[in-house]
Design a protein around this motif. Structure first.
Motif, PDB file in Angstrom:
ATOM      1  N   MET A 172       0.827  -1.200   0.000  1.00 32.19           N
ATOM      2  CA  MET A 172       0.000   0.000   0.000  1.00 32.19           C
ATOM      3  C   MET A 172       0.866   1.256   0.000  1.00 32.19           C
ATOM      4  SD  MET A 172      -2.873   0.909   2.864  1.00 32.19           S
ATOM      5  CE  MET A 172      -1.736   1.575   4.078  1.00 32.19           C
ATOM      6  N   GLU A 173       1.936   1.246   0.788  1.00 38.62           N
ATOM      7  CA  GLU A 173       2.829   2.401   0.831  1.00 38.62           C
ATOM      8  C   GLU A 173       3.618   2.528  -0.468  1.00 38.62           C
ATOM      9  OE1 GLU A 173       2.606   4.716   2.961  1.00 38.62           O
ATOM     10  OE2 GLU A 173       1.128   3.588   4.117  1.00 38.62           O
ATOM     11  N   PHE A 174       3.923   1.407  -1.102  1.00 39.02           N
ATOM     12  CA  PHE A 174       4.588   1.441  -2.407  1.00 39.02           C
ATOM     13  C   PHE A 174       3.674   2.105  -3.440  1.00 39.02           C
ATOM     14  CE2 PHE A 174       5.684  -0.686  -6.486  1.00 39.02           C
ATOM     15  CZ  PHE A 174       7.021  -0.329  -6.572  1.00 39.02           C
ATOM     16  N   GLN A 175       2.376   1.749  -3.419  1.00 39.96           N
ATOM     17  CA  GLN A 175       1.414   2.411  -4.300  1.00 39.96           C
ATOM     18  C   GLN A 175       1.392   3.909  -4.048  1.00 39.96           C
ATOM     19  OE1 GLN A 175      -2.156   0.266  -3.181  1.00 39.96           O
ATOM     20  NE2 GLN A 175      -2.187  -0.865  -5.115  1.00 39.96           N
ATOM     21  N   ARG A 176       1.332   4.291  -2.788  1.00 45.62           N
ATOM     22  CA  ARG A 176       1.279   5.712  -2.433  1.00 45.62           C
ATOM     23  C   ARG A 176       2.515   6.469  -2.942  1.00 45.62           C
ATOM     24  NH1 ARG A 176      -1.185   5.209   3.710  1.00 45.62           N
ATOM     25  NH2 ARG A 176      -3.259   6.054   3.244  1.00 45.62           N
ATOM     26  N   LYS A 177       3.669   5.838  -2.832  1.00 39.90           N
ATOM     27  CA  LYS A 177       4.905   6.476  -3.294  1.00 39.90           C
ATOM     28  C   LYS A 177       4.823   6.782  -4.790  1.00 39.90           C
ATOM     29  CE  LYS A 177       9.890   5.638  -3.654  1.00 39.90           C
ATOM     30  NZ  LYS A 177      10.987   4.663  -3.382  1.00 39.90           N
ATOM     31  N   LEU A 178       4.347   5.823  -5.575  1.00 41.64           N
ATOM     32  CA  LEU A 178       4.233   6.031  -7.013  1.00 41.64           C
ATOM     33  C   LEU A 178       3.152   7.060  -7.337  1.00 41.64           C
ATOM     34  CD1 LEU A 178       4.518   2.336  -8.288  1.00 41.64           C
ATOM     35  CD2 LEU A 178       6.322   4.042  -8.090  1.00 41.64           C
ATOM     36  N   GLU A 179       2.040   7.026  -6.616  1.00 44.17           N
ATOM     37  CA  GLU A 179       0.954   7.978  -6.861  1.00 44.17           C
ATOM     38  C   GLU A 179       1.371   9.403  -6.489  1.00 44.17           C
ATOM     39  OE1 GLU A 179      -2.468   6.495  -4.810  1.00 44.17           O
ATOM     40  OE2 GLU A 179      -2.458   4.596  -5.924  1.00 44.17           O
ATOM     41  N   ARG A 180       2.201   9.524  -5.473  1.00 49.33           N
ATOM     42  CA  ARG A 180       2.723  10.866  -5.107  1.00 49.33           C
ATOM     43  C   ARG A 180       3.633  11.400  -6.217  1.00 49.33           C
ATOM     44  NH1 ARG A 180       4.328   9.395  -0.600  1.00 49.33           N
ATOM     45  NH2 ARG A 180       2.421   9.922   0.515  1.00 49.33           N
ATOM     46  N   ALA A 181       4.440  10.505  -6.778  1.00 42.30           N
ATOM     47  CA  ALA A 181       5.317  10.908  -7.885  1.00 42.30           C
ATOM     48  C   ALA A 181       4.502  11.326  -9.105  1.00 42.30           C
ATOM     49  CB  ALA A 181       6.261   9.762  -8.240  1.00 42.30           C
ATOM     50  N   ALA A 182       3.390  10.613  -9.367  1.00 40.91           N
ATOM     51  CA  ALA A 182       2.528  10.961 -10.497  1.00 40.91           C
ATOM     52  C   ALA A 182       1.879  12.327 -10.282  1.00 40.91           C
ATOM     53  CB  ALA A 182       1.460   9.888 -10.685  1.00 40.91           C
ATOM     54  N   PHE A 183       1.435  12.587  -9.055  1.00 35.92           N
ATOM     55  CA  PHE A 183       0.809  13.876  -8.733  1.00 35.92           C
ATOM     56  C   PHE A 183       1.798  15.017  -8.966  1.00 35.92           C
ATOM     57  CE2 PHE A 183      -0.380  17.310  -5.894  1.00 35.92           C
ATOM     58  CZ  PHE A 183      -1.757  17.394  -6.047  1.00 35.92           C
ATOM     59  N   LEU A 184       3.007  14.828  -8.515  1.00 36.55           N
ATOM     60  CA  LEU A 184       4.022  15.869  -8.672  1.00 36.55           C
ATOM     61  C   LEU A 184       4.415  16.056 -10.131  1.00 36.55           C
ATOM     62  CD1 LEU A 184       6.289  15.010  -5.602  1.00 36.55           C
ATOM     63  CD2 LEU A 184       4.689  16.931  -5.822  1.00 36.55           C
ATOM     64  N   GLU A 185       4.498  14.958 -10.884  1.00 39.79           N
ATOM     65  CA  GLU A 185       4.891  15.044 -12.288  1.00 39.79           C
ATOM     66  C   GLU A 185       3.887  15.849 -13.097  1.00 39.79           C
ATOM     67  OE1 GLU A 185       7.166  14.851 -15.533  1.00 39.79           O
ATOM     68  OE2 GLU A 185       7.780  14.039 -13.582  1.00 39.79           O
ATOM     69  N   GLY A 186       2.606  15.695 -12.790  1.00 33.89           N
ATOM     70  CA  GLY A 186       1.571  16.414 -13.532  1.00 33.89           C
ATOM     71  C   GLY A 186       1.119  17.692 -12.863  1.00 33.89           C
ATOM     72  N   GLY A 187       1.734  18.054 -11.749  1.00 35.93           N
ATOM     73  CA  GLY A 187       1.298  19.250 -11.034  1.00 35.93           C
ATOM     74  C   GLY A 187      -0.135  19.136 -10.562  1.00 35.93           C
ATOM     75  N   GLY A 188      -0.527  17.936 -10.142  1.00 38.80           N
ATOM     76  CA  GLY A 188      -1.892  17.685  -9.682  1.00 38.80           C
ATOM     77  C   GLY A 188      -2.815  17.203 -10.773  1.00 38.80           C
ATOM     78  N   ARG A 189      -2.360  17.275 -12.030  1.00 38.63           N
ATOM     79  CA  ARG A 189      -3.139  16.764 -13.156  1.00 38.63           C
ATOM     80  C   ARG A 189      -2.516  15.460 -13.654  1.00 38.63           C
ATOM     81  NH1 ARG A 189      -2.973  21.996 -16.894  1.00 38.63           N
ATOM     82  NH2 ARG A 189      -0.888  22.093 -15.936  1.00 38.63           N
ATOM     83  N   ILE A 190      -3.248  14.746 -14.502  1.00 40.92           N
ATOM     84  CA  ILE A 190      -2.745  13.475 -15.013  1.00 40.92           C
ATOM     85  C   ILE A 190      -1.539  13.736 -15.910  1.00 40.92           C
ATOM     86  CG2 ILE A 190      -3.271  11.487 -16.494  1.00 40.92           C
ATOM     87  CD1 ILE A 190      -6.197  11.770 -15.654  1.00 40.92           C
ATOM     88  N   PRO A 191      -0.372  13.170 -15.590  1.00 42.60           N
ATOM     89  CA  PRO A 191       0.785  13.341 -16.476  1.00 42.60           C
ATOM     90  C   PRO A 191       0.663  12.436 -17.699  1.00 42.60           C
ATOM     91  CG  PRO A 191       1.383  11.985 -14.598  1.00 42.60           C
ATOM     92  CD  PRO A 191      -0.045  12.423 -14.375  1.00 42.60           C
ATOM     93  N   VAL A 192       0.935  12.986 -18.880  1.00 49.62           N
ATOM     94  CA  VAL A 192       0.843  12.225 -20.130  1.00 49.62           C
ATOM     95  C   VAL A 192       2.132  12.400 -20.929  1.00 49.62           C
ATOM     96  CG1 VAL A 192      -1.678  12.286 -20.292  1.00 49.62           C
ATOM     97  CG2 VAL A 192      -0.348  14.128 -21.288  1.00 49.62           C
ATOM     98  N   GLN A 193       2.420  11.393 -21.767  1.00 49.14           N
ATOM     99  CA  GLN A 193       3.686  11.384 -22.502  1.00 49.14           C
ATOM    100  C   GLN A 193       3.524  10.523 -23.754  1.00 49.14           C
ATOM    101  OE1 GLN A 193       6.864   9.459 -20.311  1.00 49.14           O
ATOM    102  NE2 GLN A 193       8.460  10.647 -21.347  1.00 49.14           N
ATOM    103  N   LEU A 194       4.193  10.900 -24.826  1.00 55.75           N
ATOM    104  CA  LEU A 194       4.218  10.077 -26.025  1.00 55.75           C
ATOM    105  C   LEU A 194       5.162   8.889 -25.808  1.00 55.75           C
ATOM    106  CD1 LEU A 194       4.437  12.826 -28.811  1.00 55.75           C
ATOM    107  CD2 LEU A 194       2.409  11.873 -27.683  1.00 55.75           C
ATOM    108  N   PHE A 195       4.847   7.776 -26.452  1.00 57.55           N
ATOM    109  CA  PHE A 195       5.651   6.580 -26.231  1.00 57.55           C
ATOM    110  C   PHE A 195       7.110   6.793 -26.641  1.00 57.55           C
ATOM    111  CE2 PHE A 195       7.179   2.323 -27.722  1.00 57.55           C
ATOM    112  CZ  PHE A 195       7.351   1.785 -26.453  1.00 57.55           C
ATOM    113  N   GLU A 196       7.348   7.492 -27.752  1.00 56.75           N
ATOM    114  CA  GLU A 196       8.730   7.753 -28.167  1.00 56.75           C
ATOM    115  C   GLU A 196       9.494   8.477 -27.076  1.00 56.75           C
ATOM    116  OE1 GLU A 196      10.805   9.451 -32.168  1.00 56.75           O
ATOM    117  OE2 GLU A 196       9.409  10.834 -31.181  1.00 56.75           O
ATOM    118  N   ASP A 197       8.861   9.453 -26.450  1.00 57.20           N
ATOM    119  CA  ASP A 197       9.521  10.201 -25.383  1.00 57.20           C
ATOM    120  C   ASP A 197       9.697   9.349 -24.133  1.00 57.20           C
ATOM    121  OD1 ASP A 197       9.683  12.439 -26.996  1.00 57.20           O
ATOM    122  OD2 ASP A 197       7.752  13.238 -26.319  1.00 57.20           O
TER     123      ASP A 197
END
Length: 546
Positions: free
Chosen positions: A396-421
């Motif tokens: 559960m804490e491992f999930q939280r760690k990844l979800e916190r990183a996702a939140f920060l990457e998108g600035g609170g929004r869903i982070p998106v990226q092209l596959f090539e990138d």
């Protein structure tokens, strides 16, 4: 009864042609048929451009014995008609108080429905809103970004599956008829008839919301109660005769007013779903036995639905058939499994967060599946070895760690990226030919940075392998979003042969407890727990059972 298997008909066939096929295979006339029923239907697209529906059909004849003597075909079986699923109370003990079900996802809802119709008058507690108000809360979150921690994509009437594709396929093989019973109940309360025989049945979020509400009304009609905005925050216990702790009451907080109340009960079904992290922590603090388990994490990948249709069906028929789905698996260089999960034809990626400062995504389709893009989770298996710890809450804490990183990457929004990138580990700045179809705000970024590099590399290698099965799957502008982290519960609350936890009277049930992996399997587990309860306890009512 006669079962016809592997019956192939052109995709544009009529019902009359299906019946003609039955008669031809059995060498009978239509007048010889008492009844026939489609048991299963799938699409065979292996010989494009020729496409077929493949049927399994059960037939009852007026005079079956004569057909038995002359038919010699491995795809024609003579079977005994199975008795329908039945749950009949046989318990002799009297409950001192009404049973309580914590959570109204598929596990809790089906358990509550069965207990109510059998006369046990259950009380269902749901921390979130009823489905109508929940829809408003979720729409508000997607549009305005204001998260209600108790009424969102994870919590509320219907559970997490309500805001999904409503897929009802399962890998659970149940010889007692529970699988078909679940589908029948869904159909009884508003799901389309084809879920009873399609090989990959689905309902869709829009219809599923109505089904859930209809089931709730039936529970109430049979003497049950459904209490919304009611979050269980504590468990009172008493010592049993043998020294073990047994449940005596629940402490319930009104999530709107903050007021607390005490709900007396000696029997509670714990069907809280895979995101009830606060409840897991409370139970762990009480000493309820649980263990960490494997789950999976990854990304959502979007492609044009027309591209998936053409790949699946070919150009000639791609507009004649429903939006195509796919299921792909790969084994990458470090030995991990990478696979697609919860594929949503014509669907949307959705912000499925339930905690402040953390971000998770999921996929969702409406019943028509008519959105521009297909999306699917591409996930990689993680085991307790990836998050070593002495506590079962480590996953559960491992999930939280990844979800916190996702939140920060998108600035609170869903982070998106092209596959090539993603492959080049660089931030994306704009879309290619694929426009993201997302419910909730999104921001271009570097999704790869969310993951430990070994997991990111597995995702990359998996998508490249999928390209050998669907040419173009690894196109440079495929849209990736993250993080898909709520694939299943990261722990299992242990239960014995009576389905009770180490806290007697508490019945862990469904996906959150670690015993299911989707809508149908969670509903099946709800039926199993019901069966265990009614073997011991007798109903309150004496009205005739249906």
């Amino acid at each position: 009864m006669i079962r016809l298997q592997q019956m192939k008909l052109n995709i544009s066939h009529t019902d009359g042609q299906l019946k003609e096929k039955v008669c031809k295979l059995l060498n009978i006339s239509e007048e010889d048929i008492r009844s026939y029923k489609v048991i299963r239907r799938s699409i065979d697209a292996r010989k494009k451009p020729e496409l077929f529906y493949v049927y399994t059909v059960d037939v009852q004849l007026k005079r079956e014995s004569s057909v038995r003597k002359r038919i010699k075909n491995k795809n024609i079986l003579f079977i005994e008609k199975k008795a329908p699923y039945r749950a009949v109370p046989s318990g002799k003990q009297t409950l001192p108080s009404r049973p309580v079900i914590i959570g109204t996802g598929p596990a809790g809802l089906f358990c509550g429905y069965q207990l109510a119709r059998l006369g046990y008058r259950p009380i269902l507690l749901e921390r979130g809103a009823d489905v109508d108000n929940r829809i408003k809360d979720v729409d508000n979150f997607w549009k305005e970004g204001r998260l209600d921690k108790n009424s969102n994509v994870q919590f509320g009437e219907g559970g997490a599956g309500t805001f999904s594709d409503g897929k009802l396929n399962t890998l659970v093989h149940d010889n007692n008829g529970r699988n078909q019973e679940v589908l029948k109940i869904f159909h009884r309360f508003g799901a389309p008839e084809q879920i009873l025989y399609d090989s990959a049945p689905h309902i869709g979020t829009d219809i599923l919301c109505s089904v859930v509400k209809n089931m709730r009304e039936e529970i109430i009609r049979h003497g049950g109660e459904v209490q919304f905005y009611s979050c269980v925050e504590g468990f009172e216990t008493l010592p049993d005769k043998d020294g073990t702790e047994k449940l005596s009451a629940l402490l319930v907080r009104d999530t709107r007013t903050g007021e607390c109340r005490r709900q007396k009960t000696s029997l509670a079904v714990l069907a809280v779903g895979h995101s009830a992290r606060d409840t897991f922590q409370t139970l762990y603090g009480l000493g309820v036995k649980m263990q960490a388990k494997s789950f999976a994490v990854g990304v959502r990948v979007e492609h044009p639905q027309d591209f998936i249709n053409e790949s699946r069906y070919g150009k000639e028929h791609m507009d004649e058939l429903p939006a195509a789905a796919y299921k792909l698996t790969a084994k990458v260089r470090d030995g991990r499994g990478v696979y697609t999960f919860c594929m949503c034809p014509g669907g949307f990626v959705v912000n499925a967060s339930s905690e402040e400062g953390l971000l998770a995504v999921n996929g969702m389709s409406y019943s028509r599946r008519d959105g521009k893009n297909a999306n699917s989770a591409v996930i990689v298996t993680v085991t307790p070895e990836d998050f070593p710890s002495d506590t079962p809450l480590a996953g559960m804490e491992f999930q939280r760690k990844l979800e916190r990183a996702a939140f920060l990457e998108g600035g609170g929004r869903i982070p998106v990226q092209l596959f090539e990138d993603f492959c080049k580990n660089r931030r994306s700045v704009k879309e290619g030919a694929i426009v993201p179809q997302i419910k909730g705000g999104y921001a271009w970024g570097n999704v790869r940075r969310i993951f430990p590099e070994n997991l990111a590399l597995c995702i990359e290698q998996g998508i490249l392998q999928f390209d050998t099965k669907i040419k173009g799957y690894a196109r440079r502008d495929a849209v990736l979003s993250g993080i898909e982290s709520r694939t299943s519960s990261p722990l299992r609350i242990l239960r014995d042969e009576s389905f009770q936890s180490s806290l007697r009277g508490l019945y862990p049930c469904g996906e959150g407890a670690g015993y299911a992996g989707g809508i149908t399997s969670a509903a099946i587990d709800g039926l199993k727990v019901t069966e265990s309860i009614i073997k011991v306890w007798c109903p309150f009512d004496t009205e005739e059972m249906p």
